[in-house]
Scaffold this active site. Structure first.
Site, short mmCIF file in Angstrom:
data_model
loop_
_atom_site.label_atom_id
_atom_site.label_comp_id
_atom_site.label_asym_id
_atom_site.label_seq_id
_atom_site.Cartn_x
_atom_site.Cartn_y
_atom_site.Cartn_z
N SER A 49 0.80 -1.00 -0.02
CA SER A 49 0.05 0.02 -0.01
C SER A 49 0.80 1.37 -0.04
O SER A 49 1.97 1.48 0.61
CB SER A 49 -0.83 -0.04 1.19
OG SER A 49 -1.86 1.39 1.34
N LYS A 59 -3.36 2.69 -2.52
CA LYS A 59 -3.01 3.73 -1.32
C LYS A 59 -4.18 3.60 -0.23
O LYS A 59 -5.24 3.21 -0.50
CB LYS A 59 -2.91 4.94 -2.07
CG LYS A 59 -2.79 6.15 -1.05
CD LYS A 59 -1.12 6.16 -0.64
CE LYS A 59 -1.14 7.14 0.61
NZ LYS A 59 0.23 7.18 1.15
N LEU A 67 -0.64 10.41 4.05
CA LEU A 67 -1.83 9.75 3.56
C LEU A 67 -2.60 10.67 2.49
O LEU A 67 -3.91 10.61 2.52
CB LEU A 67 -2.90 9.34 4.93
CG LEU A 67 -2.25 8.19 5.77
CD1 LEU A 67 -3.38 8.41 7.12
CD2 LEU A 67 -2.12 7.15 5.06
N CYS A 116 -0.04 3.39 10.45
CA CYS A 116 0.81 4.67 9.55
C CYS A 116 1.46 5.55 10.90
O CYS A 116 0.81 5.80 11.80
CB CYS A 116 -0.10 5.73 8.95
SG CYS A 116 0.91 6.96 8.32
N ILE A 148 4.95 -5.67 8.03
CA ILE A 148 4.92 -4.73 8.86
C ILE A 148 4.49 -3.32 8.06
O ILE A 148 5.08 -3.21 6.89
CB ILE A 148 5.82 -4.38 10.12
CG1 ILE A 148 7.14 -4.40 9.45
CG2 ILE A 148 5.73 -5.57 10.78
CD1 ILE A 148 8.25 -4.07 10.52
N ASN A 149 4.15 -2.29 8.65
CA ASN A 149 4.28 -0.97 8.04
C ASN A 149 5.44 -0.38 8.53
O ASN A 149 6.33 -1.04 9.20
CB ASN A 149 2.93 -0.23 8.80
CG ASN A 149 2.47 0.92 7.92
OD1 ASN A 149 3.41 1.55 7.10
ND2 ASN A 149 1.38 1.13 7.81
#
Ligand SMILES: Cc1cc2nc3c(=O)[nH]c(=O)nc-3n(C[C@H](O)[C@H](O)[C@H](O)COP(=O)(O)OP(=O)(O)OC[C@H]3O[C@@H](n4cnc5c(N)ncnc54)[C@H](O)[C@@H]3O)c2cc1C
Ligand SMILES: Cc1cc2nc3c(=O)[nH]c(=O)nc-3n(C[C@H](O)[C@H](O)[C@H](O)COP(=O)(O)O)c2cc1C
Ligand code: FES
Lengths: 300, 259
Positions: A20, A44, A72, A127, A187-188
């Site tokens: 993403s 996204k 974002l 995020c 993971i992010n």
């Protein structure tokens, strides 16, 4: 050589998924990316309202990867109808990433995504650089449960929870599963900071950003390994993949699919082909016929 | 396109010192910058120039020789205004170069077209074309005489040089694209940079007269390396920062079709 994998209810022609936030802002971008051989694509993260994102610089170079604070940026969830329309015939699963700050934001977007006929949902609860819309949500297991159960109870498509480096990762994962998530994306990026030594100021306009790339790979592998060992659920491993062996490593740790992001900046979209070729050669040399045999192998 | 590797260490900021400033007009200035670190930069490629505390903005240098870099900047908003306030001796931060520039490796007759500050990468290209010894004509289109940027420089390079002003205050009166239509037949290649309307008209002319073109487009550039998706060219999926900013007629016709 069979590269197909099952990711919960999804069938993927190969395990490589676009992570993403990489070129997933519009249908036309995803369409183009889809031509490069991915097994699946993630959009996204979409929010209720359109977001302009942060001022530049949004990207910082560090020796072991990249820091980003995009903020974002997205056109708002209503735009997903057009995204869906332009992706009608791409033939690979599309996962829609959702970000928000309240339960009803997640449920509003999720039911729209379900209605539009997308294949899965990824809840971005991690995020690291947008206050109130990310990491803090995932840090609070009870809130995680509220969001995930709220979404899972109203949609028919699989729900994945994207986690980061949370205070108690296993609690966040456990509550996600209790809430009805089919699996976890891990993971992010990891909250980090870069300072330019000549400007003597943080590089990113937002000061803090999320670290991605090779630096986070071993951390992501550890987390995937731990989650698989504890829960044995479908996992999308993401973090610092730069070549085929990193993908195999994730799969051996327990990932059923693997996201790629930052490497696209350096190697371009053709990296998918390079990775798939590498995996095939490895399977041939090591005597594996089906890639799915390798899922969680290092954990057994 | 987009298939090849990219050395992302170009994302590391470097800096240079302003050695000289030239006021072209009220809204456009050029800055000669002595750079600290030579990085190959082709004409048409761009840098991201950063004013710490403000934003970084994409700029296509108007000259570069490995040691001296010239940028030509139009005042438009907060960051370009801050650039205009810079003085000789100030340090400027930048990274890059990013994207694909103008390709001038083919022998032939080149028609170079710059509109407004879009003349910036065009004049740098003119220097390269002179080095290669190809034939070229330099055409600059502006509103009025005082907006002209590089007419003398192009002449000093020995190029046929034409200024087109909308108000007729100097050179040929009219729109630069009308002038181009009259002469386009005599050329093999057209290279252009300028406002969107001008670029689309040039593309149409090139298609009509069968002239190969390379055009430099603008979009909101943020990451510069093709991952954030903010610089998409119309709805093509093409990225200005990575596939462009210079696109050739083959690609443009395929993706833009009848725009
Ligand atoms: C590849 C490329 C090369 C360029 N080369 C030059 C040049 O040589 N000389 C020159 O004067 N200008 C050039 N520009 C345009 C320049 O980058 C913008 O004028 C500048 O970013 C405006 O910033 P600002 O803060 O002053 O104004 P703002 O008030 O922020 O914006 C004014 C307008 O500039 C545009 N803009 C804003 N931010 C960006 C951004 N991040 N990227 C692109 N456009 C933006 C938008 O259209 C906006 O409406 C180039 C743009 C691109 C994409
Ligand atoms: C520029 C950029 C934007 C990102 N945007 C998002 C996003 O919107 N939502 C999300 O869940 N993750 C986002 N991520 C995180 C990636 O999906 C991925 O988890 C992370 O970058 C680690 O993988 P990598 O090392 O392969 O890049 C972003 C990453 C980058 C580099
Ligand atoms: S500016 Fe990020 S993709 Fe071009």
């Amino acid at each position: 050589m069979d590269l197909r994998v099952r990711l919960g209810k999804l069938e993927l022609r190969n395990p490589i998924i676009l992570a993403s936030g990489i070129l997933g802002l519009s249908g036309s971008q995803l369409r183009r990316v889809g031509e490069y051989g991915f097994g699946g694509l993630t959009t996204k993260s979409y929010t209720i309202e359109a977001r302009r994102g942060y001022d530049t610089p949004i990207l910082a170079y560090v020796k072991c990867g990249l820091l980003n604070a995009v903020g974002l940026e997205n056109p708002g969830y209503r735009e997903l109808a057009r995204v869906r329309e332009s992706l009608k015939d791409v033939g690979i699963p599309i996962i829609v990433s959702i970000a928000g700050s309240k339960v009803d934001e997640f449920t509003t977007i999720a039911s729209y995504v379900d209605e539009l006929g997308f294949n899965a949902i990824e809840l971005n609860l991690s995020c690291p650089h947008v206050e109130g819309m990310g990491l803090e949500l995932g840090d609070d297991p009870n809130y995680v449960y509220k969001i995930v159960s709220g979404v899972s109870s109203i949609v028919s498509i699989p729900v994945y929870v994207k986690i980061g480096l949370h205070r108690d990762i296993m609690a966040t994962v456990g509550k996600s599963l209790d809430g009805g998530a089919e699996g976890i994306t891990a993971i992010n990026t990891i909250r980090a900071l870069a300072i330019d030594v000549y400007a003597r100021k943080p590089v990113l306009s937002n000061v803090y950003g999320g670290l991605s790339g090779p630096a986070i790979h071993p951390i992501a592998v550890r987390i995937v390994y731990d989650i698989y060992r504890e829960y044995g659920i479908p996992i999308i491993g993401v973090g610092g993949v730069s070549s085929w062996d990193d993908v195999i490593e994730f799969i051996l740790a327990g990932a059923s699919a693997v996201g790629v992001g930052t490497v696209i900046a350096s190697k371009g979209l053709d990296v998918v082909r390079e990775i798939l070729d590498g995996i095939k050669t490895y399977m041939m040399d090591e005597g594996f016929k089906e890639l799915s045999e390798l899922i969680g192998y290092a954990n057994k | 396109m987009y298939l090849t590797g990219y050395d992302i260490s170009i994302l590391r900021f470097t800096w240079g010192v302003i050695e000289d400033i030239l006021n072209h007009s009220k809204s456009i200035k050029s800055f000669n910058i002595r750079v600290r670190e030579p990085r190959d930069l082709d004409p048409g490629q761009f840098i991201m120039l950063w004013i710490p505390g403000l934003e970084e903005v994409p700029l296509s240098p108007s000259y570069y020789d490995g040691s001296l870099m010239r940028i030509t900047v139009m005042k438009r908003g907060p960051t370009t205004e801050a650039i205009h306030r810079l003085r000789i001796g100030d340090r400027v931060f930048y990274r890059g170069p990013f994207g694909n520039g103008f390709k001038v490796s083919n022998k032939g007759r080149y028609l170079l077209v710059g509109g407004g500050y879009g003349a910036s990468p065009i004049i740098y290209t003119a220097h390269k074309i002179r080095e290669y010894g190809y034939e070229a004509m330099y055409v600059e289109g502006v509103k009025t005489e005082s907006d002209a940027l590089f007419i003398d420089e192009a002449k000093s390079l020995g190029l046929d040089t034409i200024l087109v002003t909308e108000d007729g205050s100097s050179g040929i009166k009219g729109l630069v694209t009308d002038y181009i239509e009259e002469v386009i037949n005599e050329y093999d290649y057209l290279l252009g940079c300028g406002p969107e309307g001008m670029l689309l008209k040039l593309l149409e002319l090139c298609n009509r007269y069968g002239v190969e073109c390379q055009l430099s487009f603008e979009a909101i550039v943020k990451c510069g390396v093709g991952i954030c998706g903010s610089c998409e060219l119309y709805n093509t999926g093409l990225l200005v920062c990575r596939d462009g900013p210079v696109f050739d007629s083959r690609i443009l016709s395929r993706y833009l079709g009848g725009v």
